[in-house]
Design an enzyme around this catalytic site. Structure first.
Site, PDB file in Angstrom:
ATOM      1  N   TYR A 109       0.854  -1.196   0.000  1.00 35.47           N
ATOM      2  CA  TYR A 109       0.000   0.000   0.000  1.00 35.47           C
ATOM      3  C   TYR A 109       0.880   1.234   0.000  1.00 35.47           C
ATOM      4  O   TYR A 109       1.829   1.323   0.774  1.00 35.47           O
ATOM      5  CB  TYR A 109      -0.882   0.026   1.263  1.00 35.47           C
ATOM      6  CG  TYR A 109      -1.646   1.332   1.416  1.00 35.47           C
ATOM      7  CD1 TYR A 109      -2.943   1.456   0.930  1.00 35.47           C
ATOM      8  CD2 TYR A 109      -1.046   2.455   2.008  1.00 35.47           C
ATOM      9  CE1 TYR A 109      -3.628   2.650   1.031  1.00 35.47           C
ATOM     10  CE2 TYR A 109      -1.733   3.661   2.114  1.00 35.47           C
ATOM     11  CZ  TYR A 109      -3.011   3.751   1.618  1.00 35.47           C
ATOM     12  OH  TYR A 109      -3.683   4.935   1.702  1.00 35.47           O
ATOM     13  N   GLU A 197      -3.418   7.475  -4.153  1.00 35.59           N
ATOM     14  CA  GLU A 197      -3.375   6.214  -3.418  1.00 35.59           C
ATOM     15  C   GLU A 197      -3.227   5.072  -4.412  1.00 35.59           C
ATOM     16  O   GLU A 197      -3.977   5.001  -5.383  1.00 35.59           O
ATOM     17  CB  GLU A 197      -4.675   6.052  -2.618  1.00 35.59           C
ATOM     18  CG  GLU A 197      -4.669   4.845  -1.700  1.00 35.59           C
ATOM     19  CD  GLU A 197      -5.980   4.714  -0.919  1.00 35.59           C
ATOM     20  OE1 GLU A 197      -5.955   4.882   0.300  1.00 35.59           O
ATOM     21  OE2 GLU A 197      -7.016   4.455  -1.545  1.00 35.59           O
TER      22      GLU A 197
END
Lengths: 390, 290
Positions: A109, A197
């Site tokens: 992530y 993101e």
């Protein structure tokens, strides 16, 4: 402003972030064509709506033949997807993204946000990708790595290396990770993003690092200098009145009640909505008309509020500082004459040039109910509404 | 002495010949603020309102007119540049009224202003007023009155609403400060609370926050630990639905964080008086002034 996954990927690819091969499709035929163009034997067909957690909602389908791609596209296009981010009303799928399926070895992530505390761009990364970062923070809090970017210097390669090593990447892949991080940071700064993101960022079995999903949001205040970003706006993703409001330069949020509101300033707008509820009413919208409310702006705000059929009474509450009550009053009178509102109208003016503003309203001869204070305005608009429905 | 601005403030207006700048420069002059200079590049040499010299640069306004405070009414695209220019010229207090400044610009402006030792209020704020002495920004002067209540708020027009209630009920203010609703701002609640705590002319503090973020909770913790003067607080958006952004970039309730209840609980835990409605300010402040 938010954009679709495929648009975010295209933008990031322009900054050196590697992405799987893919293409956008608006019909099942186009999806099949994209699959053939991409080649290989496995594809992922992904619904493009402005929301995460699309996989859980059934918006992502893995296909092993062109026929499966066609079936997946047929099933998804026009379908309403409900995720925890869309709310119960969901979003209708109008676009698909067809992408090569890649063999995944690890899921990471990375996220870039504006951190209000340090007042800088902050990078948040974790070796536990593929789930939402809030979930990671709950389940694996120790896996989260944070770096703050010094604005005058920008993201340094050493910081990017620190992240790469902290995520446990093998030395051979550290440089690739640095390229991804530096690229995202440049995209963030150069496109005036408020969020980037990549989740998951995957290490493939053949040692590539690819952005498998990507999300970007942008600063509305900077769109004037980012025309290439502004043109990515998808109006189908927005409430039609909110989109119209954005075009007028007004700040509008549709709500469930029936009292239309036009107020200057976000804080006062919220406080006015609270007062309407105290008085026993329900606001139909939040509308901040902003500073420098010209008569034209007021007229646009009227059009917007009245276009909501639920509205059964209207409240204009202006406490003028940078605004001027006389301008607002002119706008109100002009709008009321032109649009002839079908509902009672309560106007409360205070602040700069208030006497002149009140005189304009008084002398207009229009059936406008005046109020002196906020509490009085809220009471009167609720009473006026009941007068209509009774 | 009040906080940040008083009779001795020497103000330069950046953007003095623009629509908003010229209107509010006149309002500030009429209020009695000593507006010593204006700046509009290319219009140096002109005179504004018959008395105020206009310069091409802020540096000139500092050197020739002795300006120590600046107020900015420059459109968003030029606002960051105006803030750099003021800080670079040695201005001590910069008040940026401009709404819509890109947040990326602020990530660079804030450390620069701090490095120059200046204080920035805003952007996207109504400015400050020390009633009877000096007004810097757009807070209407006629709704204020001199007194001993300090106000700090994230919102402009909500500040006016509350100040108006106080004044109409005979309660004057030491200084009112609007810190602005943007995500990145130069002066936060805690900075202003600390200044009011240190100000001998302030007896009671009123703080107006709104839903979203955690600034009010941090401020409440600061109050509990550092502020001995009574503080009264209000949160706008008590009935706002979750997940919808209410105008200000920060005003959004996400999940359970940033709700009005959470903030009101933090206020109560800090021993503050809590206003449920704006008009409650009068009773709560009166009780504490005695």
């Amino acid at each position: 402003m938010e954009i679709h996954e495929y648009q975010a990927k295209e933008l990031l690819a322009g900054f050196g972030v590697a992405i799987p091969r893919g293409g956008v499709a608006y019909s099942p035929e186009q999806a099949v064509y994209r699959a053939a163009e991409i080649g290989g034997a496995r594809w992922v067909v992904k619904a493009q709506i402005h929301s995460g957690a699309r996989g859980k909602a059934g918006g992502v389908k893995v296909c092993s033949s062109e026929d499966e791609v066609r079936q997946a596209a047929k099933a998804l296009l026009g379908k309403k997807l409900v995720t925890h981010q869309t709310g119960p009303e969901g979003r209708v799928v109008h676009r698909l993204y067809v992408e090569q399926a890649v063999p995944i070895a690890r899921e990471l992530y990375i996220g870039f946000v504006l951190d209000r505390k340090s007042q800088r761009i902050m990078i948040v990364a974790s070796a536990n990708g593929g789930m939402e970062i809030e979930e990671v923070a709950k389940r694996h809090p120790d896996s989260i790595v944070r770096e703050v970017v010094e604005p005058a210097i920008g993201l340094s390669a050493f910081q990017a290396r620190e992240i790469a090593f902290a995520l446990g990447l093998p030395a051979a892949q550290v440089n690739r990770m640095v390229t991804v991080l530096l690229g995202c940071h440049r995209a963030f700064r150069e496109l005036d993003a408020t969020m980037v993101e990549i989740n998951p960022l995957v290490l493939t079995e053949d040692t590539q690092i690819l952005a498998l999903d990507a999300k970007m949001a942008f600063d509305d205040n900077a769109l004037f200098r980012r025309p290439n970003v502004a043109e990515l706006r998808d109006y189908a993703e927005e409430d039609p009145r909110e989109a119209q409001a954005a075009e007028y330069g007004l700040n509008y949020v549709a709500l469930d009640g029936d009292i239309g509101c036009i107020i200057n300033g976000a804080g006062l707008a919220m406080a006015t909505m609270d007062m309407i509820k105290h008085a026993g009413g329900e606001p139909a919208n939040f509308l901040d008309i902003g500073g420098g409310a010209s008569p034209e702006r007021v007229a646009n705000a009227f059009k917007l509020v009245l276009s909501d059929v639920k509205v059964s009474a209207m409240l204009v509450n202006i406490f003028a500082g940078i605004n001027r009550c006389d301008w607002v009053a002119q706008g109100v009178v002009q709008a009321a004459r032109e649009l002839k509102p079908r509902v009672p109208l309560v106007v409360r003016l205070a602040g700069t040039n208030v006497e002149e503003g009140r005189r304009i309203i008084r002398e207009s001869g229009l059936p406008i109910i005046s109020a002196d204070t906020l509490a009085e305005a809220a009471d009167r608009v609720v009473a006026a509404k009941q007068g209509v429905s009774a | 002495m009040s906080i940040f601005i008083d009779k001795s403030t020497r103000l330069v207006v950046q953007g003095i010949t623009g629509r908003d700048g010229s209107f509010h420069a006149r309002q500030m002059i009429d209020y009695g603020t000593s507006v010593v200079a204006g700046v509009t590049p290319g219009k140096g040499g002109q005179t504004f309102a018959g008395t105020v010299p206009v310069f091409n640069t802020v540096a000139e306004a500092v050197a020739k007119a002795g300006a120590d405070t600046s107020v900015i009414y420059v459109p968003p695209a030029g606002a960051a540049g105006a803030m750099y220019e003021a800080a670079d010229a040695g201005i001590e207090l910069i008040v940026c009224i401009t709404e819509g400044v890109p947040v990326m610009d602020m990530t660079k402006v804030l450390p620069y202003v701090r490095a120059k030792g200046a204080r920035l209020i805003g952007p996207n704020c109504p400015g400050a007023i020390t009633p009877g002495e000096c007004k810097v920004g757009i807070i209407p002067g006629n709704i204020c009155a001199p007194g001993r209540v300090g106000l700090v708020s994230r919102s402009g027009t909500l500040t006016y609403e509350i100040v108006h209630h106080l004044t109409r009920n005979g309660i004057g203010q030491s200084t009112c400060v609007g810190i602005g609703g943007d995500p990145l701002i130069g002066t936060n609640f805690i900075d202003v609370l600390a200044a009011f705590q240190a100000d001998p002319k302030t007896d009671v503090i009123v703080m107006m926050g709104e839903i979203g973020g955690t600034d009010e909770q941090h401020a409440a913790a600061f109050i509990k630990a550092n502020v001995t003067k009574p503080v009264v607080g209000f949160i706008a958006g008590q009935t706002a639905p979750k997940g919808r952004r209410m105008g200000h970039a920060g005003a959004i309730i996400s999940g359970s964080s940033g709700t009005a209840e959470e903030k009101i609980a933090a206020f109560a835990a800090a021993g503050m008086g809590v206003m449920r409605r704006p008009l409650d300010v009068v009773t709560l402040v009166k009780e504490r002034l005695q």
